[in-house]
Design a protein around this motif. Sequence first.
Motif, PDB file in Angstrom:
ATOM      1  N   UNK A  67     -43.952  12.407  27.453  1.00  0.00           N
ATOM      2  CA  UNK A  67     -44.822  11.226  27.443  1.00  0.00           C
ATOM      3  C   UNK A  67     -45.626  11.174  26.154  1.00  0.00           C
ATOM      4  N   UNK A  68     -46.214  12.322  25.779  1.00  0.00           N
ATOM      5  CA  UNK A  68     -46.919  12.424  24.517  1.00  0.00           C
ATOM      6  C   UNK A  68     -48.396  12.055  24.582  1.00  0.00           C
ATOM      7  N   UNK A  69     -49.125  12.536  23.602  1.00  0.00           N
ATOM      8  CA  UNK A  69     -50.571  12.352  23.578  1.00  0.00           C
ATOM      9  C   UNK A  69     -50.975  10.890  23.448  1.00  0.00           C
ATOM     10  N   UNK A  70     -50.297  10.129  22.617  1.00  0.00           N
ATOM     11  CA  UNK A  70     -50.691   8.736  22.391  1.00  0.00           C
ATOM     12  C   UNK A  70     -50.576   7.905  23.663  1.00  0.00           C
ATOM     13  N   UNK A  71     -49.458   8.040  24.356  1.00  0.00           N
ATOM     14  CA  UNK A  71     -49.268   7.244  25.575  1.00  0.00           C
ATOM     15  C   UNK A  71     -50.166   7.728  26.708  1.00  0.00           C
ATOM     16  N   UNK A  72     -50.413   9.038  26.772  1.00  0.00           N
ATOM     17  CA  UNK A  72     -51.333   9.552  27.777  1.00  0.00           C
ATOM     18  C   UNK A  72     -52.747   9.046  27.496  1.00  0.00           C
ATOM     19  N   UNK A  73     -53.153   9.072  26.243  1.00  0.00           N
ATOM     20  CA  UNK A  73     -54.475   8.580  25.868  1.00  0.00           C
ATOM     21  C   UNK A  73     -54.659   7.121  26.301  1.00  0.00           C
ATOM     22  N   UNK A  74     -53.651   6.322  26.063  1.00  0.00           N
ATOM     23  CA  UNK A  74     -53.720   4.915  26.455  1.00  0.00           C
ATOM     24  C   UNK A  74     -53.841   4.769  27.970  1.00  0.00           C
ATOM     25  N   UNK A  75     -53.146   5.631  28.708  1.00  0.00           N
ATOM     26  CA  UNK A  75     -53.140   5.551  30.173  1.00  0.00           C
ATOM     27  C   UNK A  75     -54.481   5.949  30.785  1.00  0.00           C
ATOM     28  N   UNK A  76     -55.205   6.869  30.118  1.00  0.00           N
ATOM     29  CA  UNK A  76     -56.447   7.381  30.713  1.00  0.00           C
ATOM     30  C   UNK A  76     -57.689   6.913  29.957  1.00  0.00           C
ATOM     31  N   UNK A  77     -57.572   5.847  29.196  1.00  0.00           N
ATOM     32  CA  UNK A  77     -58.682   5.411  28.340  1.00  0.00           C
ATOM     33  C   UNK A  77     -59.905   4.921  29.116  1.00  0.00           C
ATOM     34  N   UNK A  80     -63.978   8.930  30.887  1.00  0.00           N
ATOM     35  CA  UNK A  80     -64.812   9.477  29.826  1.00  0.00           C
ATOM     36  C   UNK A  80     -64.134  10.609  29.081  1.00  0.00           C
ATOM     37  N   UNK A  81     -64.394  10.702  27.780  1.00  0.00           N
ATOM     38  CA  UNK A  81     -63.852  11.761  26.916  1.00  0.00           C
ATOM     39  C   UNK A  81     -62.323  11.759  26.898  1.00  0.00           C
ATOM     40  N   UNK A  82     -61.709  10.573  27.004  1.00  0.00           N
ATOM     41  CA  UNK A  82     -60.257  10.502  27.169  1.00  0.00           C
ATOM     42  C   UNK A  82     -59.492  11.038  25.963  1.00  0.00           C
ATOM     43  N   UNK A  83     -60.059  10.925  24.763  1.00  0.00           N
ATOM     44  CA  UNK A  83     -59.353  11.442  23.586  1.00  0.00           C
ATOM     45  C   UNK A  83     -59.153  12.955  23.675  1.00  0.00           C
TER      46      UNK A  83
END
Length: 225
Positions: A67-77, A80-83
Amino acid sequence: MKRDDIFEFFRRLAEANPSPQTELEYSSPYTLLVAVVLSAQATDVSVNIACRPVFATISTPEQMVVLGEDRLREAIKTIGLFNTKAKNVIALSEALIRDHDGEVPRTREELEKLPGVGRKTANVVLNTAFGQETFAVDTHIFRVGNRTGLAPGKTPLDVELKLERLVPQPFRRDAHHWLILHGRYTCKARRPECWRCPMVDLCRFKDKNLVPPKGSDPAALESGA
C-alpha cells in the motif's frame, strides 16, 4: 483502597460487564497493533472510521508495505499526527517482515522495538490479542487509578506496577478493559458521574459528584447516554 475493596470493585465491574472488549475494530493481532498505534492521541471512533476502508483490503504487513506510506497517509489523514503514524506503520510492518516472519511478537520487549510502539501499546496487544495479564495505562486508567484510590501513582508506570501487584484473580485478564470503559463513560475527566457509579461507596475520591444535572433524563443518565 483495601484489598477486600479492590476485589469488590472489580467484582462489580465484572457483574455489570462480564465480557469487556476493546472498542477498536480489528481482525488479527497485526490489524490490532496498527489500530493501537494509530489511536495515540486520537479516539477509537476516529481510528475505526479511518481504518475500515484500509482493513477491508489490508490484513498483513506485506499488504501494508505494498500500500505504501503515501496512500496510507491519505487514508488516515483525519487522525491526529497522521504523518508520523503512517511512517511508523510502514516501518513496523517492514520490521515484522524482516525480523518476525510477518508475525506480531508475543513479548513486550520485542514489541517495544517496533517503530511507534511503546509500553502501553505493547501491553494492549499482549492483553487483547494474546490474552496476557497486562495493564495498559492510558489517560483513563491513570485518572481512575488515582481518583478512586485503586492504584495511585505519579506516572503511568507507577499505576501499572500497582495494578500488576494488586489486581486479584479472576479479574486480571480483563481489568484494563473495565478500567478504560469506566473512565471513558462514568469516571469522566471533567465531571465524574458518581451518582450512577456502582463502586461509589468504595471510591476514595473526596469530591464525589452525587447529584445528576438538573433537567436531565434519568433513564438516559443511567444508561450513560
